[in-house]
Design an enzyme around this catalytic site. Structure first.
Site, short mmCIF file in Angstrom:
data_model
loop_
_atom_site.label_atom_id
_atom_site.label_comp_id
_atom_site.label_asym_id
_atom_site.label_seq_id
_atom_site.Cartn_x
_atom_site.Cartn_y
_atom_site.Cartn_z
N HIS A 57 0.85 -1.19 0.00
CA HIS A 57 0.00 0.00 0.00
C HIS A 57 0.89 1.24 0.00
CE1 HIS A 57 -4.03 -1.80 1.29
NE2 HIS A 57 -3.21 -2.82 1.13
N ASP A 62 -1.89 4.52 -4.58
CA ASP A 62 -3.29 4.14 -4.45
C ASP A 62 -4.22 5.26 -4.92
OD1 ASP A 62 -2.42 1.75 -3.51
OD2 ASP A 62 -3.24 1.97 -1.49
#
Length: 236
Positions: free
Chosen positions: A150, A155
């Site tokens: 992540h 993202d």
């Protein structure tokens, strides 16, 4: 319309238990198209980063030790987002952390009514299906090969494409002419942008004369009549 697609990374799941932001990534879009302007910052959470959180995003207590605290970047962050709409996946999570950080500094919270939650959009569009970011990328064939961990900015960049798919923005952005601008009485030639450099003529005078005779034989309602005739060549 300007919107900000935003994502965060944190030390844990609950700011009420003392967890803090470690990263903010935000992408500016106008009419759902990324402009290339982004905001990205790593943040010293002023506490330890648990091993479980480090495994998710890769940021450790040591790697964040020399990064600015949220108080040092808050003005730049608020200036970047302005009063524009925020687009966030699972917005409740990110807003809780952002507003906890703002509250600690005596700043006004970000109102929930200015946020579009793409998780809620996805659940309405695909009820009962997995709607996390990876699943949506797979559903819409969006490249996520770089998403080994992540990362707030990565993202957010991926979410730009997901948001476009969820709202039809990507298809709208590919339209050459808005449908309301097209009229049935408008010449087709007016809808085709002129080439900056015209193509070289590839038909002979006899072929052009034959074509003109054929078009004339089709009558005034023939579709060819809606095209402007080519400009006459300058013999000089």
């Amino acid at each position: 319309m300007r919107e900000i697609v935003l994502d965060t990374e944190t030390t844990g799941l609950d700011p009420g238990q003392g967890h803090r932001l470690v990263e903010i990534g935000a992408v500016e879009i106008v009419n759902q198209i990324a402009t290339g302007t982004v905001f990205h910052v790593l943040i010293n959470p002023e506490r330890d980063v648990p091993a479980d959180a480090e495994r998710v995003h890769g940021h450790s207590t040591a790697s964040l030790a020399d990064k600015p605290a949220f108080a040092a970047v808050v003005d730049e962050f608020l200036a970047f987002i302005g009063e524009d709409r925020l687009v966030i996946h699972n917005a409740e999570f990110d807003l809780r952390f952002l507003n906890a950080e703002l509250a600690a500094l005596g700043r006004a919270p970000i109102a929930g009514d200015r946020v579009v939650d793409t998780l809620a959009l996805a659940r309405r569009k695909h009820p009962g299906a997995p709607n996390n970011l990876d699943a949506l990328c797979d559903r819409y064939r969006i490249d996520r090969s770089k998403r080994l961990r992540h990362g707030a900015l990565l993202d957010a960049e991926i979410l730009v494409d997901v948001y476009g798919e969820l709202t039809g923005g990507r298809q709208r952005s590919l339209s050459f002419v808005a449908s309301e601008e097209i009229r049935s009485d408008q010449p087709l030639a007016a809808l085709v942008p002129a080439r900056p450099t015209p193509l070289a003529e590839r038909t002979s005078p006899a072929e052009r004369e034959g074509h003109a005779a054929l078009v004339e034989s089709l009558g005034a309602a023939a579709i060819w009549g809606r095209y402007a005739p080519p400009a006459a060549e300058n013999p000089n």
